[in-house]
Design a protein around this motif. Structure first.
Motif, PDB file in Angstrom:
ATOM      1  N   VAL A   1      16.813   8.384  -1.157  1.00 41.60           N
ATOM      2  CA  VAL A   1      18.279   8.340  -1.054  1.00 41.60           C
ATOM      3  C   VAL A   1      18.869   9.546  -1.770  1.00 41.60           C
ATOM      4  CG1 VAL A   1      18.420   5.825  -0.854  1.00 41.60           C
ATOM      5  CG2 VAL A   1      18.376   6.882  -3.128  1.00 41.60           C
ATOM      6  N   THR A   2      20.118   9.875  -1.447  1.00 43.33           N
ATOM      7  CA  THR A   2      20.826  10.954  -2.127  1.00 43.33           C
ATOM      8  C   THR A   2      21.397  10.425  -3.449  1.00 43.33           C
ATOM      9  OG1 THR A   2      23.048  10.542  -1.274  1.00 43.33           O
ATOM     10  CG2 THR A   2      21.525  11.768   0.164  1.00 43.33           C
ATOM     11  N   PRO A   3      21.851  11.284  -4.344  1.00 44.27           N
ATOM     12  CA  PRO A   3      22.418  10.833  -5.628  1.00 44.27           C
ATOM     13  C   PRO A   3      23.671   9.972  -5.504  1.00 44.27           C
ATOM     14  CG  PRO A   3      21.728  13.123  -5.795  1.00 44.27           C
ATOM     15  CD  PRO A   3      21.626  12.750  -4.336  1.00 44.27           C
ATOM     16  N   ASN A   4      24.345  10.005  -4.358  1.00 50.17           N
ATOM     17  CA  ASN A   4      25.567   9.214  -4.166  1.00 50.17           C
ATOM     18  C   ASN A   4      25.310   7.819  -3.600  1.00 50.17           C
ATOM     19  OD1 ASN A   4      27.440  11.239  -4.997  1.00 50.17           O
ATOM     20  ND2 ASN A   4      27.098  12.292  -3.052  1.00 50.17           N
ATOM     21  N   PHE A   5      24.069   7.455  -3.413  1.00 47.44           N
ATOM     22  CA  PHE A   5      23.699   6.197  -2.753  1.00 47.44           C
ATOM     23  C   PHE A   5      24.402   5.002  -3.402  1.00 47.44           C
ATOM     24  CE2 PHE A   5      20.454   2.695  -2.343  1.00 47.44           C
ATOM     25  CZ  PHE A   5      20.570   2.500  -0.977  1.00 47.44           C
ATOM     26  N   ILE A   6      24.267   4.846  -4.692  1.00 50.22           N
ATOM     27  CA  ILE A   6      24.839   3.699  -5.389  1.00 50.22           C
ATOM     28  C   ILE A   6      26.353   3.836  -5.552  1.00 50.22           C
ATOM     29  CG2 ILE A   6      24.899   2.442  -7.585  1.00 50.22           C
ATOM     30  CD1 ILE A   6      22.444   1.869  -5.844  1.00 50.22           C
ATOM     31  N   SER A   7      26.827   5.001  -5.947  1.00 49.16           N
ATOM     32  CA  SER A   7      28.262   5.175  -6.211  1.00 49.16           C
ATOM     33  C   SER A   7      29.099   4.917  -4.966  1.00 49.16           C
ATOM     34  CB  SER A   7      28.537   6.573  -6.761  1.00 49.16           C
ATOM     35  OG  SER A   7      28.104   7.580  -5.863  1.00 49.16           O
ATOM     36  N   ASP A   8      28.655   5.390  -3.807  1.00 48.53           N
ATOM     37  CA  ASP A   8      29.425   5.164  -2.575  1.00 48.53           C
ATOM     38  C   ASP A   8      29.467   3.693  -2.210  1.00 48.53           C
ATOM     39  OD1 ASP A   8      29.986   7.821  -2.424  1.00 48.53           O
ATOM     40  OD2 ASP A   8      28.839   8.231  -0.604  1.00 48.53           O
TER      41      ASP A   8
ATOM     42  N   ASN B   1       0.833  -1.206   0.000  1.00 51.00           N
ATOM     43  CA  ASN B   1       0.000   0.000   0.000  1.00 51.00           C
ATOM     44  C   ASN B   1       0.873   1.264   0.000  1.00 51.00           C
ATOM     45  OD1 ASN B   1      -2.240  -1.608  -0.053  1.00 51.00           O
ATOM     46  ND2 ASN B   1      -2.856  -1.230   2.065  1.00 51.00           N
ATOM     47  N   GLY B   2       1.776   1.306  -0.962  1.00 50.70           N
ATOM     48  CA  GLY B   2       2.735   2.415  -1.006  1.00 50.70           C
ATOM     49  C   GLY B   2       2.458   3.435  -2.088  1.00 50.70           C
ATOM     50  N   GLU B   3       1.206   3.522  -2.545  1.00 52.19           N
ATOM     51  CA  GLU B   3       0.899   4.383  -3.687  1.00 52.19           C
ATOM     52  C   GLU B   3       1.321   5.845  -3.477  1.00 52.19           C
ATOM     53  OE1 GLU B   3      -3.303   4.246  -4.411  1.00 52.19           O
ATOM     54  OE2 GLU B   3      -3.835   5.171  -2.492  1.00 52.19           O
ATOM     55  N   ARG B   4       1.291   6.320  -2.252  1.00 56.04           N
ATOM     56  CA  ARG B   4       1.632   7.728  -2.018  1.00 56.04           C
ATOM     57  C   ARG B   4       3.133   7.976  -1.957  1.00 56.04           C
ATOM     58  NH1 ARG B   4       0.885   8.942   4.346  1.00 56.04           N
ATOM     59  NH2 ARG B   4       0.877   6.809   5.124  1.00 56.04           N
ATOM     60  N   PHE B   5       3.941   6.903  -1.952  1.00 61.53           N
ATOM     61  CA  PHE B   5       5.394   7.054  -1.828  1.00 61.53           C
ATOM     62  C   PHE B   5       6.173   6.661  -3.091  1.00 61.53           C
ATOM     63  CE2 PHE B   5       3.846   5.675   2.461  1.00 61.53           C
ATOM     64  CZ  PHE B   5       4.013   6.890   3.104  1.00 61.53           C
ATOM     65  N   ILE B   6       5.594   5.816  -3.928  1.00 63.77           N
ATOM     66  CA  ILE B   6       6.360   5.173  -5.008  1.00 63.77           C
ATOM     67  C   ILE B   6       7.027   6.175  -5.934  1.00 63.77           C
ATOM     68  CG2 ILE B   6       6.206   3.676  -7.028  1.00 63.77           C
ATOM     69  CD1 ILE B   6       3.895   2.220  -5.561  1.00 63.77           C
ATOM     70  N   GLU B   7       6.286   7.174  -6.378  1.00 64.37           N
ATOM     71  CA  GLU B   7       6.831   8.117  -7.357  1.00 64.37           C
ATOM     72  C   GLU B   7       8.046   8.864  -6.797  1.00 64.37           C
ATOM     73  OE1 GLU B   7       5.852   8.261 -10.372  1.00 64.37           O
ATOM     74  OE2 GLU B   7       3.745   7.713 -10.513  1.00 64.37           O
ATOM     75  N   ILE B   8       7.967   9.280  -5.541  1.00 67.87           N
ATOM     76  CA  ILE B   8       9.081   9.997  -4.918  1.00 67.87           C
ATOM     77  C   ILE B   8      10.271   9.067  -4.722  1.00 67.87           C
ATOM     78  CG2 ILE B   8       9.810  11.278  -2.865  1.00 67.87           C
ATOM     79  CD1 ILE B   8       6.880  12.155  -2.536  1.00 67.87           C
ATOM     80  N   ASN B   9       9.981   7.842  -4.291  1.00 66.59           N
ATOM     81  CA  ASN B   9      11.013   6.832  -4.102  1.00 66.59           C
ATOM     82  C   ASN B   9      11.750   6.566  -5.406  1.00 66.59           C
ATOM     83  OD1 ASN B   9      11.532   3.638  -4.312  1.00 66.59           O
ATOM     84  ND2 ASN B   9      11.861   4.265  -2.201  1.00 66.59           N
ATOM     85  N   TYR B  10      11.006   6.351  -6.476  1.00 68.04           N
ATOM     86  CA  TYR B  10      11.591   6.056  -7.790  1.00 68.04           C
ATOM     87  C   TYR B  10      12.359   7.257  -8.332  1.00 68.04           C
ATOM     88  CZ  TYR B  10      11.756   5.196 -12.820  1.00 68.04           C
ATOM     89  OH  TYR B  10      12.168   5.058 -14.125  1.00 68.04           O
ATOM     90  N   ALA B  11      11.834   8.455  -8.115  1.00 70.32           N
ATOM     91  CA  ALA B  11      12.507   9.669  -8.610  1.00 70.32           C
ATOM     92  C   ALA B  11      13.904   9.801  -8.018  1.00 70.32           C
ATOM     93  CB  ALA B  11      11.669  10.900  -8.285  1.00 70.32           C
TER      94      ALA B  11
END
Length: 300
Positions: A92-99, A10-20
């Motif tokens: 997450v921040t933009p460095n999440f994966i790279s770090d 039931n995450g409809e209100r969060f998915i778009e922000i999470n994916y962005a």
């Protein structure tokens, strides 16, 4: 390459922000596995649309089984040797994966980081274990006495999940502790706690972690009982195991108290000792001491 596993109920209100937030990553070497865990809102429809437009997304649709089993399903579906976990209501921040990949490339099988707590728009750094490189035993002792049990904000070699046990009954609280402590036990390399704060935990008012429920308290003590068996089999010192149980007790107090006559409370009684208390941070030790006294002598 790394797989990001995201259980979604039931995450409809969060998915778009999470994916962005994932779309803003500076390093694109990842896949995303969303698990629709029996949602009753528009979660699956939104995820289907995202998966249609982004080939990095894998989508699992299953009956409601809880976050733990949803993560395990995502783990099985993952394509890469490394995995990290993200809750759908966090970002997450933009460095999440790279770090993460920079540290995994150095040969670590487990990379832990700090978290950014977002409470009413204010970000606060949280890290219960000092950034450093630790042996498995050094880190395990810190984990058992400082908690930091959340799976999120960490990256794993998938081999750490091999041969871990799952609880014999459903649990709603302390699932992360149940799994995470076992992955630490499986480590054969040194472990790094990195000086990174890329995972943003958003404080949600209706989160399950804020609800009072006797079953949640019993779940925490059940987890303590099962982990105690696992740790004893690995010849981990009793005092560290007792400290872990007292931390689970401390965390359970936000959900209320149960009578000392409740069978689940027996493990707290067995674990309460000054030696175990001294292993905890001072404020936690005082908190546990006071509330154990109230719980044992005054609460019926």
């Amino acid at each position: 390459m790394i797989s990001i596993v995201i259980p979604t109920y039931n995450g409809e209100r969060f998915i778009e922000i999470n994916y962005a937030a994932l779309c803003e990553q500076l390093d694109s070497r990842f896949e995303v596995i969303y698990i629709n865990d029996g949602s009753t809102d528009n979660t699956y429809r939104i995820l289907e649309r995202l998966a249609f437009t982004d080939t990095r997304i894998k989508l699992i649709n299953q009956e409601n089984s809880g976050a733990m089993l949803a993560r395990m399903a995502g783990l099985k579906k993952s394509s890469f040797d490394y995995v990290t976990f993200l809750d759908v209501d966090d970002t997450v921040t933009p460095n999440f994966i790279s770090d993460f990949l920079n540290n995994l490339d150095k040969g670590y099988d487990l990379v832990a980081t700090g978290l950014l707590l977002n409470k009413e728009g204010k970000l606060t750094q949280k890290n219960q274990i000092k950034p450093n490189v630790y042996s498995r035993d050094e880190y395990l002792e810190l984990v058992l006495t400082r908690s930091s049990w959340e799976l999120c904000g960490k990256a794993f070699n998938k081999k750490l999940f091999e041969n871990i046990s799952l609880p014999e009954r459903p649990i709603s609280i302390a699932e992360d502790a149940y799994i995470y402590i076992q992955t630490v036990l499986n480590c054969t390399s040194t472990i790094i706690v990195a000086k990174s704060y890329n995972y943003i935990y958003h404080s949600v008012s209706d989160s399950i972690s804020k609800k009072k429920n006797k079953r949640f308290i019993e779940d925490a003590f059940y987890v303590g009982t099962e982990l105690k068996k696992i740790l004893l089999e690995k010849n981990i010192s009793d005092v560290y195991i007792s400290s872990m149980v007292l931390l689970l007790y401390s965390n359970s107090l936000r959900r209320g108290m149960i009578s000392k006559k409740n069978p689940y409370f027996q493990i707290v009684i067995e674990s309460f000792s000054m030696n175990a208390l001294h292993k905890l941070p001072r404020h936690k030790s005082f908190f546990v001491f006071v509330f154990f006294f109230i719980n044992y002598f005054l609460y019926n």
